[in-house]
Enzyme design. Sequence first.
Site, PDB file in Angstrom:
ATOM      1  N   CYS A 216      18.418 -13.429 -53.649  1.00 60.95           N
ATOM      2  CA  CYS A 216      17.824 -12.519 -52.668  1.00 60.95           C
ATOM      3  C   CYS A 216      16.505 -11.958 -53.201  1.00 60.95           C
ATOM      4  O   CYS A 216      15.544 -11.792 -52.447  1.00 60.95           O
ATOM      5  CB  CYS A 216      18.785 -11.389 -52.319  1.00 60.95           C
ATOM      6  SG  CYS A 216      20.071 -11.867 -51.135  1.00 60.95           S
TER       7      CYS A 216
ATOM      8  N   CYS B 281      21.371  -9.463 -56.219  1.00 57.54           N
ATOM      9  CA  CYS B 281      21.489 -10.917 -56.109  1.00 57.54           C
ATOM     10  C   CYS B 281      20.157 -11.538 -56.495  1.00 57.54           C
ATOM     11  O   CYS B 281      19.121 -11.268 -55.869  1.00 57.54           O
ATOM     12  CB  CYS B 281      21.872 -11.309 -54.679  1.00 57.54           C
ATOM     13  SG  CYS B 281      21.769 -13.088 -54.380  1.00 57.54           S
TER      14      CYS B 281
ATOM     15  N   GLY C  91      32.501 -23.617 -61.183  1.00 57.78           N
ATOM     16  CA  GLY C  91      31.493 -23.047 -62.076  1.00 57.78           C
ATOM     17  C   GLY C  91      30.357 -22.364 -61.349  1.00 57.78           C
ATOM     18  O   GLY C  91      29.242 -22.294 -61.863  1.00 57.78           O
TER      19      GLY C  91
ATOM     20  N   HIS D 243      23.913 -21.932 -52.134  1.00 62.66           N
ATOM     21  CA  HIS D 243      22.772 -22.811 -52.431  1.00 62.66           C
ATOM     22  C   HIS D 243      23.269 -24.230 -52.599  1.00 62.66           C
ATOM     23  O   HIS D 243      24.362 -24.462 -53.124  1.00 62.66           O
ATOM     24  CB  HIS D 243      22.019 -22.340 -53.677  1.00 62.66           C
ATOM     25  CG  HIS D 243      22.885 -22.183 -54.896  1.00 62.66           C
ATOM     26  ND1 HIS D 243      23.701 -21.084 -55.086  1.00 62.66           N
ATOM     27  CD2 HIS D 243      23.080 -22.980 -55.972  1.00 62.66           C
ATOM     28  CE1 HIS D 243      24.347 -21.213 -56.232  1.00 62.66           C
ATOM     29  NE2 HIS D 243      24.011 -22.366 -56.790  1.00 62.66           N
TER      30      HIS D 243
ATOM     31  N   HIS E 241      25.215 -16.705 -54.117  1.00 61.01           N
ATOM     32  CA  HIS E 241      24.399 -16.784 -52.897  1.00 61.01           C
ATOM     33  C   HIS E 241      24.350 -18.269 -52.570  1.00 61.01           C
ATOM     34  O   HIS E 241      23.847 -19.062 -53.392  1.00 61.01           O
ATOM     35  CB  HIS E 241      22.999 -16.203 -53.163  1.00 61.01           C
ATOM     36  CG  HIS E 241      22.066 -16.236 -51.982  1.00 61.01           C
ATOM     37  ND1 HIS E 241      21.383 -15.114 -51.548  1.00 61.01           N
ATOM     38  CD2 HIS E 241      21.683 -17.247 -51.163  1.00 61.01           C
ATOM     39  CE1 HIS E 241      20.623 -15.438 -50.509  1.00 61.01           C
ATOM     40  NE2 HIS E 241      20.784 -16.739 -50.263  1.00 61.01           N
TER      41      HIS E 241
ATOM     42  N   HIS F 111      22.428 -27.746 -54.412  1.00 58.12           N
ATOM     43  CA  HIS F 111      21.635 -28.427 -55.441  1.00 58.12           C
ATOM     44  C   HIS F 111      21.199 -29.776 -54.880  1.00 58.12           C
ATOM     45  O   HIS F 111      22.043 -30.548 -54.407  1.00 58.12           O
ATOM     46  CB  HIS F 111      22.488 -28.691 -56.690  1.00 58.12           C
ATOM     47  CG  HIS F 111      22.972 -27.462 -57.393  1.00 58.12           C
ATOM     48  ND1 HIS F 111      22.406 -27.009 -58.572  1.00 58.12           N
ATOM     49  CD2 HIS F 111      23.960 -26.589 -57.098  1.00 58.12           C
ATOM     50  CE1 HIS F 111      23.043 -25.923 -58.970  1.00 58.12           C
ATOM     51  NE2 HIS F 111      23.997 -25.644 -58.099  1.00 58.12           N
TER      52      HIS F 111
ATOM     53  N   ASN G 114      28.428 -25.590 -55.428  1.00 56.30           N
ATOM     54  CA  ASN G 114      29.574 -25.077 -56.170  1.00 56.30           C
ATOM     55  C   ASN G 114      30.167 -23.891 -55.426  1.00 56.30           C
ATOM     56  O   ASN G 114      29.440 -23.019 -54.952  1.00 56.30           O
ATOM     57  CB  ASN G 114      29.146 -24.643 -57.578  1.00 56.30           C
ATOM     58  CG  ASN G 114      28.734 -25.822 -58.425  1.00 56.30           C
ATOM     59  OD1 ASN G 114      29.374 -26.875 -58.399  1.00 56.30           O
ATOM     60  ND2 ASN G 114      27.636 -25.678 -59.164  1.00 56.30           N
TER      61      ASN G 114
ATOM     62  N   ASP H  46      15.078 -25.589 -59.671  1.00 53.47           N
ATOM     63  CA  ASP H  46      16.064 -24.996 -60.574  1.00 53.47           C
ATOM     64  C   ASP H  46      15.388 -24.693 -61.908  1.00 53.47           C
ATOM     65  O   ASP H  46      14.624 -25.510 -62.441  1.00 53.47           O
ATOM     66  CB  ASP H  46      17.252 -25.949 -60.777  1.00 53.47           C
ATOM     67  CG  ASP H  46      18.457 -25.245 -61.378  1.00 53.47           C
ATOM     68  OD1 ASP H  46      19.471 -25.103 -60.668  1.00 53.47           O
ATOM     69  OD2 ASP H  46      18.392 -24.840 -62.557  1.00 53.47           O
TER      70      ASP H  46
HETATM   71  P1  AMP Z   1      25.617 -22.551 -59.591  1.00 51.44           P
HETATM   72  O1  AMP Z   1      26.377 -22.856 -60.833  1.00 51.44           O
HETATM   73  O2  AMP Z   1      25.839 -23.570 -58.522  1.00 51.44           O
HETATM   74  O3  AMP Z   1      25.814 -21.139 -59.128  1.00 51.44           O
HETATM   75  O4  AMP Z   1      24.096 -22.772 -59.963  1.00 51.44           O
HETATM   76  C1  AMP Z   1      23.201 -21.770 -60.239  1.00 51.44           C
HETATM   77  C2  AMP Z   1      21.915 -22.483 -60.563  1.00 51.44           C
HETATM   78  O5  AMP Z   1      20.863 -21.560 -60.443  1.00 51.44           O
HETATM   79  C3  AMP Z   1      21.849 -23.070 -61.977  1.00 51.44           C
HETATM   80  O6  AMP Z   1      21.581 -24.460 -61.897  1.00 51.44           O
HETATM   81  C4  AMP Z   1      20.718 -22.279 -62.627  1.00 51.44           C
HETATM   82  O7  AMP Z   1      19.950 -23.068 -63.514  1.00 51.44           O
HETATM   83  C5  AMP Z   1      19.907 -21.820 -61.430  1.00 51.44           C
HETATM   84  N1  AMP Z   1      19.144 -20.602 -61.608  1.00 51.44           N
HETATM   85  C6  AMP Z   1      19.580 -19.428 -62.123  1.00 51.44           C
HETATM   86  N2  AMP Z   1      18.605 -18.515 -62.108  1.00 51.44           N
HETATM   87  C7  AMP Z   1      17.513 -19.112 -61.566  1.00 51.44           C
HETATM   88  C8  AMP Z   1      16.183 -18.690 -61.264  1.00 51.44           C
HETATM   89  N3  AMP Z   1      15.753 -17.448 -61.533  1.00 51.44           N
HETATM   90  N4  AMP Z   1      15.332 -19.586 -60.711  1.00 51.44           N
HETATM   91  C9  AMP Z   1      15.747 -20.848 -60.445  1.00 51.44           C
HETATM   92  N5  AMP Z   1      16.982 -21.297 -60.685  1.00 51.44           N
HETATM   93  C10 AMP Z   1      17.862 -20.451 -61.238  1.00 51.44           C
HETATM   94 ZN    ZN Z   2      21.649 -13.156 -52.122  1.00 51.63          ZN
END
Ligand code: AMP
Ligand code: ZN
Length: 113
Positions: free
Chosen positions: A6, A3, A93, A100, A98, A102, A87, A29
Site C-alpha cells: 500500500c 502494508c 510462505g 500480488h 497484500h 508473481h 502465495n 521484485d
Molecule cells: P510473498 O512471499 O508471495 O508474499 O512475496 C513477497 C515478495 O515481495 C518477495 O518476493 C519479496 O522479494 C518482495 N518484496 C518485498 N518487499 C519489496 C519491496 N519493497 N519492493 C519490491 N518487492 C518487494
Molecule cells: Zn496493502
Amino acid sequence: MDCIFCKIIAGDIPGERVLEDDEFLAIRDIAPKAASHVLVMPREHLPSLDEVGRWDADGKGQRLLDFTVRVADVLGIRGSGYRVVTNVGADAGQVVDHLHLHVMGGDRLGEFH
Ligand code: AMP
Ligand code: ZN
C-alpha cells in the site's frame, strides 16, 4: 494500515514501476528469483487471493488477469513463456499480506514444489 505494498502504491516508498492503470500496479521484485520477476497487485488492499470473492463480481478478477498478460508483454516474455504464482498463507510462505501475483520468466525456470 501498515502494508508495504500500500505504501508503494501510494508513492510513500519507492518501487520500480513496470505498468500501472487505475486498478493495478506492477513493480519489479526487490529480490528477483528469475531474470524477469515482477509483482502485480491491485491498488485496493486485499490480503490474498483467498479474499478475491469480495470484488470479483464486478469483473476485477478478469481485469487482473488481463493486466498480468499485458505485464508479460511489456517485459518481453510473452512469447518465450512465463510463470504466474500467488502465495496464500503460511504453508505457501506468503510474506506480504497484500494480494500480488508473481510474474517470472526471461530464462528457463526450475520446477517448483
Ligand atoms: P510473498 O512471499 O508471495 O508474499 O512475496 C513477497 C515478495 O515481495 C518477495 O518476493 C519479496 O522479494 C518482495 N518484496 C518485498 N518487499 C519489496 C519491496 N519493497 N519492493 C519490491 N518487492 C518487494
Ligand atoms: Zn496493502
